[in-house]
Design an enzyme around this catalytic site. Sequence first.
Site, PDB file in Angstrom:
ATOM      1  N   ARG A 162       0.741  -1.271   0.140  1.00 24.53           N
ATOM      2  CA  ARG A 162       0.031   0.123  -0.001  1.00 24.53           C
ATOM      3  C   ARG A 162       0.970   1.123   0.073  1.00 24.53           C
ATOM      4  O   ARG A 162       2.023   1.444   0.504  1.00 24.53           O
ATOM      5  CB  ARG A 162      -0.953   0.119   1.230  1.00 24.53           C
ATOM      6  CG  ARG A 162      -1.991  -1.034   1.578  1.00 24.53           C
ATOM      7  CD  ARG A 162      -2.667  -0.982   2.739  1.00 24.53           C
ATOM      8  NE  ARG A 162      -3.536  -2.182   2.911  1.00 24.53           N
ATOM      9  CZ  ARG A 162      -3.397  -3.429   3.600  1.00 24.53           C
ATOM     10  NH1 ARG A 162      -2.233  -3.603   4.046  1.00 24.53           N
ATOM     11  NH2 ARG A 162      -4.138  -4.234   3.403  1.00 24.53           N
TER      12      ARG A 162
ATOM     13  N   LYS B 149      -2.083  -2.699   7.897  1.00 28.77           N
ATOM     14  CA  LYS B 149      -3.048  -2.159   8.647  1.00 28.77           C
ATOM     15  C   LYS B 149      -3.136  -2.757  10.043  1.00 28.77           C
ATOM     16  O   LYS B 149      -2.882  -3.893  10.222  1.00 28.77           O
ATOM     17  CB  LYS B 149      -4.248  -2.128   8.027  1.00 28.77           C
ATOM     18  CG  LYS B 149      -4.468  -1.201   6.683  1.00 28.77           C
ATOM     19  CD  LYS B 149      -5.858  -1.484   5.873  1.00 28.77           C
ATOM     20  CE  LYS B 149      -6.168  -0.832   4.808  1.00 28.77           C
ATOM     21  NZ  LYS B 149      -7.473  -0.894   4.333  1.00 28.77           N
TER      22      LYS B 149
ATOM     23  N   HIS C 282      -2.117   2.585  -6.106  1.00 29.66           N
ATOM     24  CA  HIS C 282      -3.011   1.559  -5.660  1.00 29.66           C
ATOM     25  C   HIS C 282      -2.965   0.800  -7.265  1.00 29.66           C
ATOM     26  O   HIS C 282      -3.395  -0.370  -7.227  1.00 29.66           O
ATOM     27  CB  HIS C 282      -4.380   2.002  -5.340  1.00 29.66           C
ATOM     28  CG  HIS C 282      -5.148   0.731  -4.688  1.00 29.66           C
ATOM     29  ND1 HIS C 282      -4.713   0.074  -3.797  1.00 29.66           N
ATOM     30  CD2 HIS C 282      -6.407   0.355  -4.960  1.00 29.66           C
ATOM     31  CE1 HIS C 282      -5.707  -0.848  -3.234  1.00 29.66           C
ATOM     32  NE2 HIS C 282      -6.526  -0.773  -4.023  1.00 29.66           N
TER      33      HIS C 282
ATOM     34  N   ARG D 243      -0.451  -1.674  -7.198  1.00 29.47           N
ATOM     35  CA  ARG D 243      -0.780  -3.029  -6.170  1.00 29.47           C
ATOM     36  C   ARG D 243      -1.669  -3.771  -6.981  1.00 29.47           C
ATOM     37  O   ARG D 243      -1.690  -4.959  -6.534  1.00 29.47           O
ATOM     38  CB  ARG D 243      -1.220  -2.286  -4.945  1.00 29.47           C
ATOM     39  CG  ARG D 243      -1.742  -3.350  -3.693  1.00 29.47           C
ATOM     40  CD  ARG D 243      -2.133  -2.417  -2.437  1.00 29.47           C
ATOM     41  NE  ARG D 243      -2.745  -3.102  -1.496  1.00 29.47           N
ATOM     42  CZ  ARG D 243      -2.249  -3.990  -0.817  1.00 29.47           C
ATOM     43  NH1 ARG D 243      -1.050  -3.997  -0.692  1.00 29.47           N
ATOM     44  NH2 ARG D 243      -3.240  -4.728   0.232  1.00 29.47           N
TER      45      ARG D 243
ATOM     46  N   HIS E 200      -4.247  -8.717   3.217  1.00 27.06           N
ATOM     47  CA  HIS E 200      -5.603  -8.670   3.198  1.00 27.06           C
ATOM     48  C   HIS E 200      -6.063  -9.604   4.450  1.00 27.06           C
ATOM     49  O   HIS E 200      -5.593 -10.901   4.636  1.00 27.06           O
ATOM     50  CB  HIS E 200      -6.275  -9.129   2.054  1.00 27.06           C
ATOM     51  CG  HIS E 200      -6.240  -8.113   0.975  1.00 27.06           C
ATOM     52  ND1 HIS E 200      -6.319  -8.432  -0.352  1.00 27.06           N
ATOM     53  CD2 HIS E 200      -5.912  -6.838   1.088  1.00 27.06           C
ATOM     54  CE1 HIS E 200      -6.144  -7.524  -1.018  1.00 27.06           C
ATOM     55  NE2 HIS E 200      -6.037  -6.390  -0.253  1.00 27.06           N
TER      56      HIS E 200
ATOM     57  N   TYR F  64      -9.699  -7.625  -6.687  1.00 29.82           N
ATOM     58  CA  TYR F  64      -8.656  -7.370  -7.648  1.00 29.82           C
ATOM     59  C   TYR F  64      -8.631  -8.074  -8.779  1.00 29.82           C
ATOM     60  O   TYR F  64      -8.107  -7.457  -9.878  1.00 29.82           O
ATOM     61  CB  TYR F  64      -7.483  -7.663  -6.901  1.00 29.82           C
ATOM     62  CG  TYR F  64      -7.069  -6.485  -5.932  1.00 29.82           C
ATOM     63  CD1 TYR F  64      -7.721  -6.438  -4.784  1.00 29.82           C
ATOM     64  CD2 TYR F  64      -6.010  -5.566  -5.905  1.00 29.82           C
ATOM     65  CE1 TYR F  64      -7.454  -5.535  -3.581  1.00 29.82           C
ATOM     66  CE2 TYR F  64      -5.613  -4.676  -4.857  1.00 29.82           C
ATOM     67  CZ  TYR F  64      -6.382  -4.863  -3.831  1.00 29.82           C
ATOM     68  OH  TYR F  64      -6.077  -3.869  -2.791  1.00 29.82           O
TER      69      TYR F  64
END
Length: 298
Positions: free
Chosen positions: A150, A176, A243, A246, A269, A278
């Site tokens: 990210r 995250k 992004h 990515r 994820h 994706y």
Amino acid sequence: MSLLEPSVQELVWAWLMRQRSPHTGAAYGRDLREWLAFCNQFDLDPLSVDVGHGDVYARSLQVRGLSARSAARKLAAVSSWYGYLVRRRVIKANEFGGANRPETNRKESSTVSLTESEARAMVYAAANDHGWQRLRTAAIIPFMLSVGPRVAEVTTLTHASLGYEHGMQTVRIVGKGEKIRTRQIPPEAMEVLSAYLVGRGFAQGPLFATAAGRPMLAGDITDLVKRVARQAGLHRPERVTPHALRHTFATLAIERGASLDEVSEALGHESTDTTKIYVHALRRLENDPSVKVAKVLW
């Protein structure tokens, strides 16, 4: 309310300080400031709003032209704050949580994905950049394409994030929720990254730095990616974002045989359902019945 009450300001800061990730906190802070500005504009007490006010705010986001996904994210952030206020017993119920949220298609992504030839064109254009930033550009584009981090994760990388395990060059990424994952840096990407680190002349601090030595911000990286996309001659380069790189990593990895679980873990994820977004658009286009019909017509 012509001004934000000090008590409300304290509750905002208390909630933001609970966020483990500084990037999450910053994003929530922006979303909450927009909501509080809306309350101030219409003289609403943020601690006394009901579901109707939430519906009006949701509609205002749509009028502004926000995508359904972006609007839903902003509404979810505000609702999370009100959920926190309920737990703190500041308010009795999260009335805002019942606001109508725009429907989002979990199988679709508005982010573009580059083809193999487009990705190679980006790497070639980055390698042939000019000026003082040439080595940095030549390093950051292939790093993002081949590792798929990210953009917020890239901005926090330092020289100390690099490592060497089991005979492989690695990078330690803080994602995250402060979750850490260690990724392999392919030899090709590491070669240009090493050239950049040697060329800039210092081995400490941010991995990707500005001329002043500060970490590159998300906006800096976004501008760089779009500029390289233009130099690479890509179609609609303004749509090529960090992004998108990515997204490209995910689709190219699966096209070359990586499993959904492997790609999901590499991207950080929580669920493979997020990763499926994706790749769904690519497969939907590849299997579009229009190709079968065209074979009949031509």
